[in-house]
Design a protein around this motif. Sequence first.
Motif, PDB file in Angstrom:
ATOM      1  N   ASN A 119      17.671  44.988   6.140  1.00  0.00           N
ATOM      2  CA  ASN A 119      17.696  44.311   4.834  1.00  0.00           C
ATOM      3  C   ASN A 119      19.111  43.920   4.447  1.00  0.00           C
ATOM      4  O   ASN A 119      19.337  42.851   3.858  1.00  0.00           O
ATOM      5  N   TRP A 120      20.059  44.803   4.755  1.00  0.00           N
ATOM      6  CA  TRP A 120      21.461  44.517   4.441  1.00  0.00           C
ATOM      7  C   TRP A 120      21.954  43.287   5.205  1.00  0.00           C
ATOM      8  O   TRP A 120      22.611  42.412   4.647  1.00  0.00           O
ATOM      9  N   MET A 121      21.635  43.204   6.487  1.00  0.00           N
ATOM     10  CA  MET A 121      22.040  42.064   7.307  1.00  0.00           C
ATOM     11  C   MET A 121      21.380  40.775   6.810  1.00  0.00           C
ATOM     12  O   MET A 121      22.017  39.710   6.789  1.00  0.00           O
ATOM     13  N   LYS A 122      20.120  40.868   6.402  1.00  0.00           N
ATOM     14  CA  LYS A 122      19.422  39.689   5.890  1.00  0.00           C
ATOM     15  C   LYS A 122      20.098  39.183   4.620  1.00  0.00           C
ATOM     16  O   LYS A 122      20.304  37.971   4.440  1.00  0.00           O
ATOM     17  N   SER A 123      20.453  40.110   3.740  1.00  0.00           N
ATOM     18  CA  SER A 123      21.119  39.739   2.489  1.00  0.00           C
ATOM     19  C   SER A 123      22.473  39.086   2.766  1.00  0.00           C
ATOM     20  O   SER A 123      22.837  38.087   2.125  1.00  0.00           O
ATOM     21  N   LEU A 124      23.217  39.649   3.725  1.00  0.00           N
ATOM     22  CA  LEU A 124      24.529  39.087   4.066  1.00  0.00           C
ATOM     23  C   LEU A 124      24.382  37.703   4.680  1.00  0.00           C
ATOM     24  O   LEU A 124      25.172  36.790   4.377  1.00  0.00           O
ATOM     25  N   ALA A 125      23.388  37.524   5.520  1.00  0.00           N
ATOM     26  CA  ALA A 125      23.150  36.224   6.152  1.00  0.00           C
ATOM     27  C   ALA A 125      22.823  35.161   5.113  1.00  0.00           C
ATOM     28  O   ALA A 125      23.226  33.993   5.245  1.00  0.00           O
ATOM     29  N   GLU A 126      22.119  35.557   4.069  1.00  0.00           N
ATOM     30  CA  GLU A 126      21.798  34.600   2.996  1.00  0.00           C
ATOM     31  C   GLU A 126      23.055  34.156   2.254  1.00  0.00           C
ATOM     32  O   GLU A 126      23.134  33.030   1.773  1.00  0.00           O
ATOM     33  N   LYS A 127      24.032  35.053   2.164  1.00  0.00           N
ATOM     34  CA  LYS A 127      25.287  34.720   1.470  1.00  0.00           C
ATOM     35  C   LYS A 127      26.203  33.860   2.319  1.00  0.00           C
ATOM     36  O   LYS A 127      26.902  32.976   1.808  1.00  0.00           O
ATOM     37  N   LEU A 128      26.218  34.120   3.636  1.00  0.00           N
ATOM     38  CA  LEU A 128      27.173  33.434   4.511  1.00  0.00           C
ATOM     39  C   LEU A 128      26.549  32.317   5.338  1.00  0.00           C
ATOM     40  O   LEU A 128      27.250  31.368   5.726  1.00  0.00           O
ATOM     41  N   GLY A 129      25.255  32.434   5.637  1.00  0.00           N
ATOM     42  CA  GLY A 129      24.627  31.455   6.511  1.00  0.00           C
ATOM     43  C   GLY A 129      25.079  31.661   7.950  1.00  0.00           C
ATOM     44  O   GLY A 129      25.776  32.613   8.274  1.00  0.00           O
ATOM     45  N   ALA A 130      24.670  30.750   8.816  1.00  0.00           N
ATOM     46  CA  ALA A 130      25.057  30.829  10.233  1.00  0.00           C
ATOM     47  C   ALA A 130      26.483  30.310  10.397  1.00  0.00           C
ATOM     48  O   ALA A 130      26.807  29.223   9.933  1.00  0.00           O
ATOM     49  N   LEU A 131      27.311  31.099  11.053  1.00  0.00           N
ATOM     50  CA  LEU A 131      28.715  30.725  11.241  1.00  0.00           C
ATOM     51  C   LEU A 131      29.004  30.570  12.727  1.00  0.00           C
ATOM     52  O   LEU A 131      28.771  31.479  13.515  1.00  0.00           O
ATOM     53  N   THR A 132      29.519  29.413  13.098  1.00  0.00           N
ATOM     54  CA  THR A 132      29.923  29.183  14.488  1.00  0.00           C
ATOM     55  C   THR A 132      31.436  29.317  14.581  1.00  0.00           C
ATOM     56  O   THR A 132      32.146  29.086  13.590  1.00  0.00           O
ATOM     57  N   PRO A 133      31.957  29.683  15.766  1.00  0.00           N
ATOM     58  CA  PRO A 133      33.405  29.841  15.907  1.00  0.00           C
ATOM     59  C   PRO A 133      34.157  28.597  15.435  1.00  0.00           C
ATOM     60  O   PRO A 133      33.825  27.474  15.810  1.00  0.00           O
ATOM     61  N   ALA A 134      35.156  28.819  14.583  1.00  0.00           N
ATOM     62  CA  ALA A 134      35.906  27.698  14.004  1.00  0.00           C
ATOM     63  C   ALA A 134      37.225  28.205  13.439  1.00  0.00           C
ATOM     64  O   ALA A 134      37.368  29.390  13.126  1.00  0.00           O
ATOM     65  N   PRO A 135      38.208  27.299  13.281  1.00  0.00           N
ATOM     66  CA  PRO A 135      39.487  27.697  12.671  1.00  0.00           C
ATOM     67  C   PRO A 135      39.319  28.275  11.268  1.00  0.00           C
ATOM     68  O   PRO A 135      40.090  29.128  10.844  1.00  0.00           O
ATOM     69  N   GLU A 136      38.282  27.789  10.547  1.00  0.00           N
ATOM     70  CA  GLU A 136      38.058  28.262   9.185  1.00  0.00           C
ATOM     71  C   GLU A 136      37.802  29.751   9.108  1.00  0.00           C
ATOM     72  O   GLU A 136      38.020  30.376   8.065  1.00  0.00           O
ATOM     73  N   LEU A 137      37.338  30.349  10.201  1.00  0.00           N
ATOM     74  CA  LEU A 137      36.975  31.769  10.209  1.00  0.00           C
ATOM     75  C   LEU A 137      38.149  32.675  10.576  1.00  0.00           C
ATOM     76  O   LEU A 137      38.019  33.902  10.536  1.00  0.00           O
ATOM     77  N   ALA A 138      39.274  32.102  10.931  1.00  0.00           N
ATOM     78  CA  ALA A 138      40.449  32.899  11.294  1.00  0.00           C
ATOM     79  C   ALA A 138      41.311  33.155  10.055  1.00  0.00           C
ATOM     80  O   ALA A 138      41.183  32.482   9.045  1.00  0.00           O
ATOM     81  N   GLY A 139      42.207  34.131  10.158  1.00  0.00           N
ATOM     82  CA  GLY A 139      43.185  34.374   9.096  1.00  0.00           C
ATOM     83  C   GLY A 139      42.570  34.596   7.735  1.00  0.00           C
ATOM     84  O   GLY A 139      41.787  35.524   7.529  1.00  0.00           O
ATOM     85  N   LEU A 140      42.914  33.723   6.770  1.00  0.00           N
ATOM     86  CA  LEU A 140      42.390  33.878   5.410  1.00  0.00           C
ATOM     87  C   LEU A 140      40.871  33.832   5.385  1.00  0.00           C
ATOM     88  O   LEU A 140      40.240  34.486   4.546  1.00  0.00           O
ATOM     89  N   GLY A 141      40.284  33.060   6.299  1.00  0.00           N
ATOM     90  CA  GLY A 141      38.819  33.011   6.373  1.00  0.00           C
ATOM     91  C   GLY A 141      38.237  34.369   6.696  1.00  0.00           C
ATOM     92  O   GLY A 141      37.237  34.792   6.100  1.00  0.00           O
TER      93      GLY A 141
END
Length: 313
Positions: free
Chosen positions: A66-88
């Motif tokens: 349930n916790w993972m489902k809730s987190l997925a709803e907040k973040l959605g599917a994330l693919t590797p990208a520069p946005e996810l590094a550092g401050l991301g």
Amino acid sequence: MGNSNSQEERARSEKQELDVMVRKLSQGPDLRVNKTIRMFTSLNSSYNLTQHYERRKMETGGHAANWMKSLAEKLGALTPAPELAGLGALAIAIIIDSNSSSPPVERIKEALRCVFAEEKASEVWDLIDECLKRCVMHIKNKDKLVGEIERIEVQLSAAITRLKNSMVRDGHMTSEALKAWVNGAAFHIQVLIHLVRLGGLQSCDPVERLISAYLNDLDLLFEKHREVIRGKCGCELALTTFWGEYVYQEAFVDEESKWHCIPLELSLQWSSYFEVYYDHRYVRQRRDIQQDFTQVKENLQQLVHQRGSFSIN
């Protein structure tokens, strides 16, 4: 020859006395870059984010699904990208915390907020908080994200300058304010790195110049800090016994009003005590901060080419 030996013995005795005092000293307030900033903006940001996620998932016990489902709803599917590094990565770590049941005091955002508890630093914290929020809001819209970060970066830079000037020029230097400036500067450097990473800046030149400017400011601020701490210390007379008689003995009084009596048989001045006192509590921290900033500069090319990754599984 005898006089030379006597001088050497006196110097040795004085050093031993100062060493004894240092061993009794507590650590000074921590002025260094907060570990959460260092962890999630390092070359290992994706690994540290995954480790943070796994720890929080373990804390859920039998409610992980349930916790993972809730987190997925907040973040959605994330693919590797520069946005996810550092401050991301730092911003995602805060979202993970907000989805967990861990006490607020154990959460990353609270740890960061406490760094900026000084009243003069509230503006800097507000902008950092806003920046991290935008990093998640627009994590899948690079153009919008770049525009928002550029807007906040200008305001953050000005706020950090005002904080510095309040300490140097307006007499508001405290250890808490200096700590806030150090962390604000560290975060600002990462904001520019993220802009280069996302294509909002075309070269690392502005980042390198900013780091150099902040290293210069660091020297200025620590010199001012030394003056302020010296002003809080002093020399007092303590009544004691010497060879069965009452005599007055000088004592070094530190910033926490703790007394360190200076042996009568030594010719030590209170200034000697202050130097080792300040070195023990603050100079080593200053070197650590300088090393952190310098290390970011040395790793700049690798940092701006980072592609972050994170998956919920």
